[in-house]
Design a protein around this motif. Sequence first.
Motif, PDB file in Angstrom:
ATOM      1  N   MET A  47       0.797  -1.263  -0.105  1.00 31.99           N
ATOM      2  CA  MET A  47       0.008   0.001  -0.170  1.00 31.99           C
ATOM      3  C   MET A  47       0.978   1.317   0.008  1.00 31.99           C
ATOM      4  O   MET A  47       0.533   2.421  -0.795  1.00 31.99           O
ATOM      5  N   THR A  48       1.894   1.138   0.730  1.00 25.82           N
ATOM      6  CA  THR A  48       2.749   2.389   0.921  1.00 25.82           C
ATOM      7  C   THR A  48       3.603   2.769  -0.438  1.00 25.82           C
ATOM      8  O   THR A  48       3.618   3.684  -0.894  1.00 25.82           O
ATOM      9  N   HIS A  49       3.752   1.487  -1.077  1.00 24.13           N
ATOM     10  CA  HIS A  49       4.511   1.725  -2.482  1.00 24.13           C
ATOM     11  C   HIS A  49       3.582   2.464  -3.435  1.00 24.13           C
ATOM     12  O   HIS A  49       3.739   3.296  -3.995  1.00 24.13           O
TER      13      HIS A  49
ATOM     14  N   ARG B   3       3.888   6.063  -5.236  1.00 23.25           N
ATOM     15  CA  ARG B   3       3.521   6.093  -6.772  1.00 23.25           C
ATOM     16  C   ARG B   3       2.792   7.259  -7.034  1.00 23.25           C
ATOM     17  O   ARG B   3       2.686   8.163  -7.998  1.00 23.25           O
ATOM     18  N   VAL B   4       1.199   7.133  -6.407  1.00 24.05           N
ATOM     19  CA  VAL B   4       0.625   8.057  -6.307  1.00 24.05           C
ATOM     20  C   VAL B   4       0.961   9.350  -6.073  1.00 24.05           C
ATOM     21  O   VAL B   4       0.851  10.440  -7.093  1.00 24.05           O
TER      22      VAL B   4
ATOM     23  N   SER C   6       2.849  14.730  -8.156  1.00 21.97           N
ATOM     24  CA  SER C   6       3.976  15.558  -8.386  1.00 21.97           C
ATOM     25  C   SER C   6       4.358  15.929  -9.820  1.00 21.97           C
ATOM     26  O   SER C   6       4.403  17.069 -10.122  1.00 21.97           O
ATOM     27  N   ASN C   7       4.405  14.886 -10.549  1.00 19.25           N
ATOM     28  CA  ASN C   7       4.579  15.245 -11.916  1.00 19.25           C
ATOM     29  C   ASN C   7       3.452  15.957 -12.726  1.00 19.25           C
ATOM     30  O   ASN C   7       3.707  16.535 -13.521  1.00 19.25           O
ATOM     31  N   ALA C   8       2.197  15.304 -12.354  1.00 18.64           N
ATOM     32  CA  ALA C   8       1.020  16.344 -12.944  1.00 18.64           C
ATOM     33  C   ALA C   8       1.031  17.670 -12.590  1.00 18.64           C
ATOM     34  O   ALA C   8       0.903  18.557 -13.328  1.00 18.64           O
ATOM     35  N   ILE C   9       1.654  18.060 -11.171  1.00 17.44           N
ATOM     36  CA  ILE C   9       1.493  19.349 -10.936  1.00 17.44           C
ATOM     37  C   ILE C   9       2.932  20.053 -11.740  1.00 17.44           C
ATOM     38  O   ILE C   9       2.682  21.448 -11.975  1.00 17.44           O
TER      39      ILE C   9
ATOM     40  N   ALA D 205       7.646  12.496   1.336  1.00 15.35           N
ATOM     41  CA  ALA D 205       8.461  12.358   2.260  1.00 15.35           C
ATOM     42  C   ALA D 205       7.966  11.739   3.534  1.00 15.35           C
ATOM     43  O   ALA D 205       8.452  10.542   3.922  1.00 15.35           O
ATOM     44  N   GLY D 206       6.670  11.894   3.841  1.00 18.13           N
ATOM     45  CA  GLY D 206       5.975  11.166   4.611  1.00 18.13           C
ATOM     46  C   GLY D 206       5.836   9.631   4.552  1.00 18.13           C
ATOM     47  O   GLY D 206       5.916   8.657   5.292  1.00 18.13           O
ATOM     48  N   VAL D 207       5.367   9.621   3.170  1.00 22.28           N
ATOM     49  CA  VAL D 207       5.120   8.077   2.645  1.00 22.28           C
ATOM     50  C   VAL D 207       6.617   7.379   2.653  1.00 22.28           C
ATOM     51  O   VAL D 207       6.381   6.360   3.336  1.00 22.28           O
ATOM     52  N   GLN D 208       7.577   7.971   2.524  1.00 24.06           N
ATOM     53  CA  GLN D 208       8.916   7.339   2.406  1.00 24.06           C
ATOM     54  C   GLN D 208       9.073   6.879   4.003  1.00 24.06           C
ATOM     55  O   GLN D 208       9.539   5.928   4.115  1.00 24.06           O
ATOM     56  N   ILE D 209       8.940   7.783   4.796  1.00 22.35           N
ATOM     57  CA  ILE D 209       8.985   7.200   6.385  1.00 22.35           C
ATOM     58  C   ILE D 209       8.099   6.379   6.653  1.00 22.35           C
ATOM     59  O   ILE D 209       8.892   5.395   7.326  1.00 22.35           O
ATOM     60  N   VAL D 210       7.166   6.240   6.145  1.00 14.58           N
ATOM     61  CA  VAL D 210       6.146   5.086   6.547  1.00 14.58           C
ATOM     62  C   VAL D 210       6.706   3.759   5.813  1.00 14.58           C
ATOM     63  O   VAL D 210       6.633   2.723   6.492  1.00 14.58           O
ATOM     64  N   GLU D 211       7.185   3.853   4.551  1.00 18.07           N
ATOM     65  CA  GLU D 211       7.724   2.909   4.018  1.00 18.07           C
ATOM     66  C   GLU D 211       9.034   2.244   4.846  1.00 18.07           C
ATOM     67  O   GLU D 211       8.975   1.028   4.938  1.00 18.07           O
ATOM     68  N   ASN D 212       9.835   3.259   5.129  1.00 12.70           N
ATOM     69  CA  ASN D 212      10.901   2.651   6.070  1.00 12.70           C
ATOM     70  C   ASN D 212      10.491   2.043   7.142  1.00 12.70           C
ATOM     71  O   ASN D 212      10.831   0.929   7.519  1.00 12.70           O
TER      72      ASN D 212
END
Lengths: 165, 676
Positions: free
Chosen positions: B418-420, B424-425, B430-433, B648-655
């Motif tokens: 899910m975090t992955h 991605r989302v 980010s890309n869309a913006i 960045a938050g998602v990255q922390i959760v992933e870790n």
Amino acid sequence: MKIEKIAADDLVAFQERIIQRLNSKESHDISGSRLGVLCGRKRFLFDMNDVLSILPVPKFTRIPKTKSWLMGAANLRGELYSVVDLGRFVGDEQSEIGVESFLLMLHPRYASGACLLVDSVIGLVDTGDMRQEGDSFFDTQSRIEWKQVDIDTMIHSDVFMKIKR
Amino acid sequence: MSEDLMSRTMSFFVGGAKSDAPVRKMNLRKKSKFESAKSFALRNEMAIYGGILVVLIAASGATALVARDSESAVAAKRAALAIEVGKIRPLMFRVDDLANKVVSGQSSSFDRLHEVNGQLNVIPQTLTELSGGVSSERINKLSSSLNQLMISIAGIQSGEKGLRDIDQSLAKINGDFGDMSVLLSDLSKTLPASSQVTAIKIDAAMQRIGRTIGSAYTAPSFTALMAEVGIGMEDVYTMLEELPEGDAKVMRVSEIIDGIGTNVEGMIAQSALISKAKYHVSDIDKLTQAAGDDADALLSSFSEESTSEWAFMSLAFAFASLAFIVLMVVRYTQISRKNANDATNQNKENQGAIMVLMDDLDEIGNGDLTKRARVTESITGSVADSINHTIDELGKLVKIISQVAGKIKGSTESAAGMTHDLSRVVDEQSNAIHSANGMVGMVVNSVKDIDASAAKSAEVAKRALSATDKGNAAVAASISGMDNIRDQIQDTSKRIKRLGESSQEIGGIISMISGITEQTRVLALNAALQAAQAGEAGRGFAIVAEEVQHLAERSADATMQISSLVRLIQNDTHDAVAAMERSTEGVVAGARLTNEVGAELNEIRAVSDELAKIIESISVSTQVQSEMSRDMTKEMNSLLSVVEKSGAGVQIVENSVSEIAGLAEQLEGSIKRFKI
């Protein structure tokens, strides 16, 4: 300017010719000069000795029951004269009295008591160079016919004397 | 359930042996029958050892039971507690989220905030009930954090009515903006050019105000923001007075703008409320964080105290029992050797049994929990029986731990997935913006192009204006020139007419001369006649008279020529006058045409003038557009920073998730040593 020059030339030529003609009295004969008149379309010549003077057309009085060529009677210098229309008398020429019409008074020696009405006086005509055929003279260049009027014959003719219509 | 477990556990320690204990005592008694009277000391020693061993095995069994019951009863109780505590963190997120929402224009979230607050209210009591006195210190700390949090929530709730009012005002203003924008764009087409620009300016100013009001919740100071809005509204009122009165649409626009003004005043009145609510929200941020941390601490304390503690204790007791048995056997052997003479047979028998037991225990000690000690009639029989019981419980425990570790692994895997996905989302966002930012940049460029084109057009229109001015001057000059020509022609015409009159006079004089000439001629003829009658004496005179008569004839010819020339002159002058009149007509027609050209030029001038004004209004519009695009870029950039933060938050959760997965794997590895 051109006109002025012509006039000046004419005046000079005029004076010179008068002097020339006066100086050569024996060589020049003026018997060749006659008085030319116009009646209708016909031209007539008079001897200079036959006409006493040329007068403007005076008032005249019509004389009833006379021939059409007898225009009437006029008082000229205190004497009564009959006025004869030359054109009608000689050749039934229809003419009217205009500004150029003149009366010719005949010389007193004819004692005719008549004067002739002409349509216009053309002037002096030199017949020296003209061809003569009886009473008529022809201009050699323009072939215009001039008829010599014999006053004596005319005034003593029966036609002239019968004025009654 | 948990009380039952506790009582059973206690009964073992107190010594109230009811279930297994009598059997073992009997076994001990049976063993004592084989002993001889000579080995009394040994018997006493062994009895002591046996007592200790019994106590150890009992302790091991008890702890094993406790450990087992932790999985069934105690563990359920703790699990319930853990579930309750586990709920707190998500609840904290919701509280934080909802609190932020109610002060950012979503006052409808108040209903859910009330609901969550109700859930929060019961948590402290539930925790106290479930804990049964365990970790009460941490629970108390958590409860006090939650109570503080609820006080802050109550602070926000007290401002509910005001916030709802502000939201309604905003919604009303937004609706009004839509109506007004449509009306203003209509107006900018129907009104005269000067008012059109004003209408566009009002539209731009109102859009600016709209954007300012739109950022009401995110601005650092609501009061300062509303003051800015108030100033903007004053400007708009001033511009409104410039619009023509009496127009139905203009009246409607001013009505709407008055409505917006009233709502803005209402919002200004409520601005203190927003500040207060925001103050509470910042408190809530900290308090939810603190309560979440407290809950986490409580959870981690559970895991320290929980089943593993009991299981390991049981294992320790079991191994202690084993060690003690070994010790006892060794001691027994030593003592037996001393009394070898007395009990050689007994010794051999015992020795064999112990060897068998030791062989069996050796395998079990290597981690194979499927093996069991052989229960014989020998001295080691009851020991083996007890050990077997312990091993059974130990096996069950290891199985449960293994299952839990497996479940943790599965959960962490799905969480990692899910975090992955989330990561991605976030990347896609980010890309869309980024791409949207690029498009906005393109829009800005094209707006700049339009502005440049408008400037060029304005220049061209100005050149057209100056060209038409020059053309007008040329037309005026032409008309005055025509007038001059007409005057001159009329003047010339008059002169020619005078010339004609003069030539007529000349004609009169000529006719007089002509008359005189005629008379002269007749006089000359008469003179010639007189001279002829005078004969030779008048000869000279005759010559003179003849010449005078010739002269008079010549003079008559000349006068006739002059007369015809005068007639020619008179005809020519008449023709000249007619030609002059035609020229005058031509000049008049030319003047009329030139006047028409002048009128056309004036029309061109008016059109160019209007064109210049329209281009000016385009320029104003593009400036407004450009400003809006800049604002849009700013908003996009702030959005981008938010997205990057969440990435960045998602990255922390992933870790964290991968760390948990590693821990679960470690746990699994340590359990694998045991063969069940």
